[in-house]
Design an enzyme around this catalytic site. Structure first.
Site, PDB file in Angstrom:
ATOM      1  CB  CYS A 105      31.516  -4.745 -27.122  1.00 55.35           C
ATOM      2  SG  CYS A 105      31.860  -5.565 -25.008  1.00 55.35           S
ATOM      3  CG  HIS A 141      32.883   0.548 -26.452  1.00 51.37           C
ATOM      4  ND1 HIS A 141      31.987   0.195 -26.594  1.00 51.37           N
ATOM      5  CD2 HIS A 141      33.142  -0.425 -24.952  1.00 51.37           C
ATOM      6  CE1 HIS A 141      30.873  -1.258 -26.005  1.00 51.37           C
ATOM      7  NE2 HIS A 141      31.473  -1.858 -24.968  1.00 51.37           N
ATOM      8  CD  GLU A 184      30.717   1.817 -29.541  1.00 51.60           C
ATOM      9  OE1 GLU A 184      31.600   1.775 -29.546  1.00 51.60           O
ATOM     10  OE2 GLU A 184      30.198   1.344 -28.426  1.00 51.60           O
ATOM     11  CB  SER A 189       8.101  24.144 -28.495  1.00 48.42           C
ATOM     12  OG  SER A 189       8.658  23.456 -28.755  1.00 48.42           O
ATOM     13  N   GLY A 245      10.911  25.663 -29.914  1.00 48.24           N
ATOM     14  CA  GLY A 245      12.439  25.365 -29.649  1.00 48.24           C
ATOM     15  C   GLY A 245      12.761  25.105 -31.234  1.00 48.24           C
ATOM     16  CB  VAL A 246      16.597  23.933 -31.559  1.00 51.78           C
ATOM     17  CG1 VAL A 246      16.997  23.283 -32.970  1.00 51.78           C
ATOM     18  CG2 VAL A 246      17.001  24.732 -30.631  1.00 51.78           C
ATOM     19  CG  ASP A 247      14.938  19.536 -31.303  1.00 49.13           C
ATOM     20  OD1 ASP A 247      15.728  19.816 -31.010  1.00 49.13           O
ATOM     21  OD2 ASP A 247      14.192  19.256 -29.868  1.00 49.13           O
ATOM     22  CB  SER A 248       8.781  21.669 -32.698  1.00 51.20           C
ATOM     23  OG  SER A 248       9.190  22.894 -31.895  1.00 51.20           O
ATOM     24  CB  SER A 249      11.382  25.734 -34.918  1.00 49.47           C
ATOM     25  OG  SER A 249      11.522  26.675 -34.116  1.00 49.47           O
TER      26      SER A 249
HETATM   27  N1  ATP Z   1       4.341  24.359 -25.829  1.00 51.71           N
HETATM   28  C1  ATP Z   1       4.191  23.272 -27.168  1.00 51.71           C
HETATM   29  N2  ATP Z   1       3.245  22.761 -27.834  1.00 51.71           N
HETATM   30  C2  ATP Z   1       3.050  22.192 -28.905  1.00 51.71           C
HETATM   31  N3  ATP Z   1       4.121  21.108 -29.355  1.00 51.71           N
HETATM   32  C3  ATP Z   1       5.336  21.150 -28.149  1.00 51.71           C
HETATM   33  C4  ATP Z   1       5.033  22.556 -27.002  1.00 51.71           C
HETATM   34  N4  ATP Z   1       6.550  21.562 -26.788  1.00 51.71           N
HETATM   35  C5  ATP Z   1       6.588  20.237 -26.617  1.00 51.71           C
HETATM   36  N5  ATP Z   1       5.796  19.939 -28.090  1.00 51.71           N
HETATM   37  C6  ATP Z   1       6.043  19.317 -29.152  1.00 51.71           C
HETATM   38  O1  ATP Z   1       7.296  18.026 -28.411  1.00 51.71           O
HETATM   39  C7  ATP Z   1       8.207  18.188 -28.802  1.00 51.71           C
HETATM   40  C8  ATP Z   1       9.470  17.533 -28.660  1.00 51.71           C
HETATM   41  O2  ATP Z   1       9.946  18.885 -27.057  1.00 51.71           O
HETATM   42  P1  ATP Z   1      10.800  19.198 -27.182  1.00 51.71           P
HETATM   43  O3  ATP Z   1      11.225  20.311 -26.215  1.00 51.71           O
HETATM   44  O4  ATP Z   1      11.682  18.247 -26.666  1.00 51.71           O
HETATM   45  O5  ATP Z   1      11.816  19.508 -28.391  1.00 51.71           O
HETATM   46  P2  ATP Z   1      11.672  21.623 -29.421  1.00 51.71           P
HETATM   47  O6  ATP Z   1      10.883  22.306 -28.000  1.00 51.71           O
HETATM   48  O7  ATP Z   1      11.382  20.834 -29.931  1.00 51.71           O
HETATM   49  O8  ATP Z   1      13.286  21.808 -29.103  1.00 51.71           O
HETATM   50  P3  ATP Z   1      14.102  22.135 -27.690  1.00 51.71           P
HETATM   51  O9  ATP Z   1      14.494  20.827 -27.355  1.00 51.71           O
HETATM   52  O10 ATP Z   1      14.835  22.983 -28.651  1.00 51.71           O
HETATM   53  O11 ATP Z   1      13.176  22.382 -27.019  1.00 51.71           O
HETATM   54  C9  ATP Z   1       8.088  18.899 -30.102  1.00 51.71           C
HETATM   55  O12 ATP Z   1       9.041  19.727 -30.526  1.00 51.71           O
HETATM   56  C10 ATP Z   1       7.111  19.434 -30.206  1.00 51.71           C
HETATM   57  O13 ATP Z   1       6.527  19.012 -31.225  1.00 51.71           O
HETATM   58  N1  GLN Z   2      29.964  -3.555 -23.643  1.00 51.15           N
HETATM   59  C1  GLN Z   2      29.270  -5.105 -23.881  1.00 51.15           C
HETATM   60  O1  GLN Z   2      28.864  -5.628 -25.492  1.00 51.15           O
HETATM   61  C2  GLN Z   2      29.439  -6.187 -22.856  1.00 51.15           C
HETATM   62  C3  GLN Z   2      29.400  -7.622 -23.554  1.00 51.15           C
HETATM   63  C4  GLN Z   2      28.859  -8.637 -21.949  1.00 51.15           C
HETATM   64  N2  GLN Z   2      27.505  -8.012 -21.392  1.00 51.15           N
HETATM   65  C5  GLN Z   2      30.057  -8.553 -21.643  1.00 51.15           C
HETATM   66  O2  GLN Z   2      29.879  -7.883 -20.376  1.00 51.15           O
HETATM   67  O3  GLN Z   2      30.668  -9.083 -21.707  1.00 51.15           O
HETATM   68 MG    MG Z   3      11.414  21.921 -25.711  1.00 53.60          MG
END
Ligand code: ATP
Ligand code: GLN
Ligand code: MG
Ligand code: XMP
EC number: 6.3.5.2
Length: 511
Positions: A80, A168, A170, A222, A224-228
């Site tokens: 693009c 695009h 993607e 937290s 959650g998945v990410d921090s675990s």
């Molecule tokens: N209650 C908490 N205590 C400590 N750290 C936290 C807490 N809540 C969030 N965080 C921090 O902020 C980050 C972002 O939170 P987020 O909710 O996006 O991710 P997550 O809790 O790990 O996973 P999920 O998105 O699955 O809930 C966490 O990975 C953690 O590092």
């Molecule tokens: N999606 C784009 O990359 C757009 C490129 C440019 N801004 C356009 O409008 O043509």
């Molecule tokens: Mg979370």
């Protein structure tokens, strides 16, 4: 092990991260860099993709990358804006389109016997999003494909491995987009498809060992998945030097503080639970603006972490489970020009006084990739299958200013909704679910008496990465039973509604 690497140069397109996803789905490692911060060593990457951009090559805000060390030496795919850029500044011509071209189109011409279009034929659907158009190809440009409205929909540069497309590849709606990327990366650029969750784990652990050495690290955990997943990765790398802190911000789900602490027992992690609910709830008193709430929560998180960090002697690093979408939506991923949607609590850096360096091993991954990484380390499917839950917790699901009583009401409602999803076997079919307390009272009748009580909304969405989402068609019978149970059991609520908005244009959370 040194991987093949694809460099994606970001010109601020909303889709740049999707390009990265698609490349990684091909098991090829890639990194996004701002268009004006190209790594100086061209041998550190094997191919380059130029993203789209909200800017115009004809405008005053034209973005000029310095391609002198790359062009003609590394395989290059320009998408693009990238395609327009190569045309406009290398002997071609770009002009405004007569009509803006957004959405579906089909290839009406595809040049024969081109490796780039191998397996893709006339008629293939592509997705357009542009208002400029390439009127004339650049010097040595060879036309590869057209659509009905866009003659120069794809071209290559004779004598170089440089390819350019107006559409695009993607986005999901470009049906053969992934094939096209594979043709370019694997067949033309000769890149090996060797990037897997296992290799991510090995490399990340090695990198963390090198970066952290014998330093102590405090991690926000937290439940959650990410921090675990981040915790397990760090634990593999630095073992006992990892100190995990789980903060009760008073905005967690019902009983979540205890159940999460229990869940971590037996995993070998050193986890400390910190009850800071009063601090958070006090800080939120009287605040009703969503961004101010998020900022207040972010601030208290930092204060609590700072206190906890002081209690650990000689700690040098703060680790977080931040993942890619957190970064994208808070600030532009690369300092480029994309818009701020919400300030996620954990993004934006630490204040100077903390003196801790930040380590975020998952910062470049999408949620589904994080889950695959966790699975490859043998983590408990119950942890990996948990719905995402935002760090600011129920605060951003209580619209308007919140009180302790409102938090309690929402915890009760949420607990009924989630436990019903589980007992109906719907929990794993839903990507994320929760309840929202609305700042609306309405009239009801209970036992012949008039009520004037609160309304809650239920939200359940399907998604793969939280970037786009659609509401889930939950069975009527389930909604009926859940609504009934909520109104009967939770005092103060007399009405339940179901949110049927997709993202975009809505977002998953209401604030
Ligand atoms: N209650 C908490 N205590 C400590 N750290 C936290 C807490 N809540 C969030 N965080 C921090 O902020 C980050 C972002 O939170 P987020 O909710 O996006 O991710 P997550 O809790 O790990 O996973 P999920 O998105 O699955 O809930 C966490 O990975 C953690 O590092
Ligand atoms: N999606 C784009 O990359 C757009 C490129 C440019 N801004 C356009 O409008 O043509
Ligand atoms: Mg979370
Ligand atoms: O850790 C987090 N801190 C935050 O400040 C935050 N805000 C939203 N979310 C989660 O991100 C995903 C996308 O949410 P939105 O569609 O509401 O932007 C959804 O999964 C949201 O729950 C957050 N997570």
């Amino acid at each position: 092990m040194q991987h093949n690497k694809v460099l994606i140069l970001d010109f601020g397109s909303q889709y740049t991260q999707l390009i990265a996803r698609r490349v990684r789905e091909l098991n090829i490692y890639c990194e996004i860099h701002p268009f004006n911060k190209i790594p100086t060593d061209p041998d550190s990457f094997n191919a380059v993709i130029l993203s789209g951009s909200p800017n115009s090559v004809r405008g005053e805000d034209v973005l000029h990358p310095d391609l002198s060390r790359i062009r003609g030496r590394k395989p290059m795919l320009a998408v693009c804006y990238g395609a327009q850029y190569l045309a406009h500044f290398s002997g071609g011509e770009v002009a405004p389109s007569n009509t803006r071209e957004y959405g579906r189109a089909n290839l009406s011409f595809v040049k024969d016997k081109e490796a780039f279009f191998s397996g893709i034929s006339r008629g293939s659907q592509v997705w357009m999003s542009h208002s400029d158009t390439i009127k004339k190809l650049p010097t040595n440009g060879v036309l590869l494909a057209s659509t009905h409205d866009v003659e120069n929909a794809a071209y290559k540069i004779e004598g170089e491995s440089t390819y350019a497309i107006q559409f695009h590849p993607e986005v999901y709606h470009t049906t053969d987009g992934k094939q096209l990327l594979e043709n370019f990366l694997v067949d033309i650029a000769g890149i090996e498809q060797d990037w897997t969750p296992q290799s991510f784990v090995e490399e990340t652990v090695d990198e963390l060992k090198e970066k952290l050495g014998n330093d102590r690290v405090v991690l926000g955990l937290s439940g959650g998945v990410d921090s675990s997943v981040a915790a397990i990765l760090l634990h593999k790398a630095i073992g006992k030097n990892l100190y995990c802190i789980f903060v009760n911000n008073g905005l967690l789900r019902k009983n979540e503080f205890d159940s999460v602490l229990n869940q971590y027992e037996g995993m070998g992690l050193n986890v400390k639970g910190v009850d800071a609910s009063a601090r958070f709830l006090d800080a939120l008193e009287g605040i009703s603006d969503p961004e101010l709430k998020r900022k207040a929560i972010g601030r208290v998180f930092i204060e609590v972490f700072d206190d906890e960090a002081h209690a650990i002697e000689n700690v040098k690093w703060l680790a977080q489970g931040t993942i890619y979408p957190d970064v994208i939506e808070s600030v532009s991923a690369t300092g480029g020009p994309s818009a701020t949607i919400k300030s996620h609590h954990n993004v934006g850096g630490l204040p100077d006084f903390m003196k801790l360096k930040v380590v975020e091993p998952l910062k470049a991954l999408f949620k589904d990739e994080v889950r695959r990484v966790g699975a490859s380390m043998g983590m408990d499917p119950n942890i990996l299958g948990r719905h995402p839950f935002p760090g600011p917790g129920l605060a951003i699901r209580i619209l308007g200013s919140l009180t302790r009583e409102n938090v309690r009401i929402l915890q009760e409602v949420d607990a009924i909704f989630i436990s019903n999803l589980k007992s109906w076997n719907l929990y794993d079919k839903v990507w994320q679910a929760g309840a929202i307390l609305l700042p609306v009272n309405s009239v009801g009748v209970m036992g012949d008496e008039r009520t004037y009580e609160k309304c809650v909304a239920l939200r359940a969405v399907e998604s793969t990465d939280g970037m786009t989402a659609d509401w889930v068609n939950l069975p009527y019978e389930f909604l009926q039973k859940t609504s009934n149970e909520i109104i009967n059991k939770v005092k103060g609520v007399n009405r339940v509604v179901y949110d049927i908005s997709s993202k975009p244009p809505a977002t998953i959370e209401w604030e």
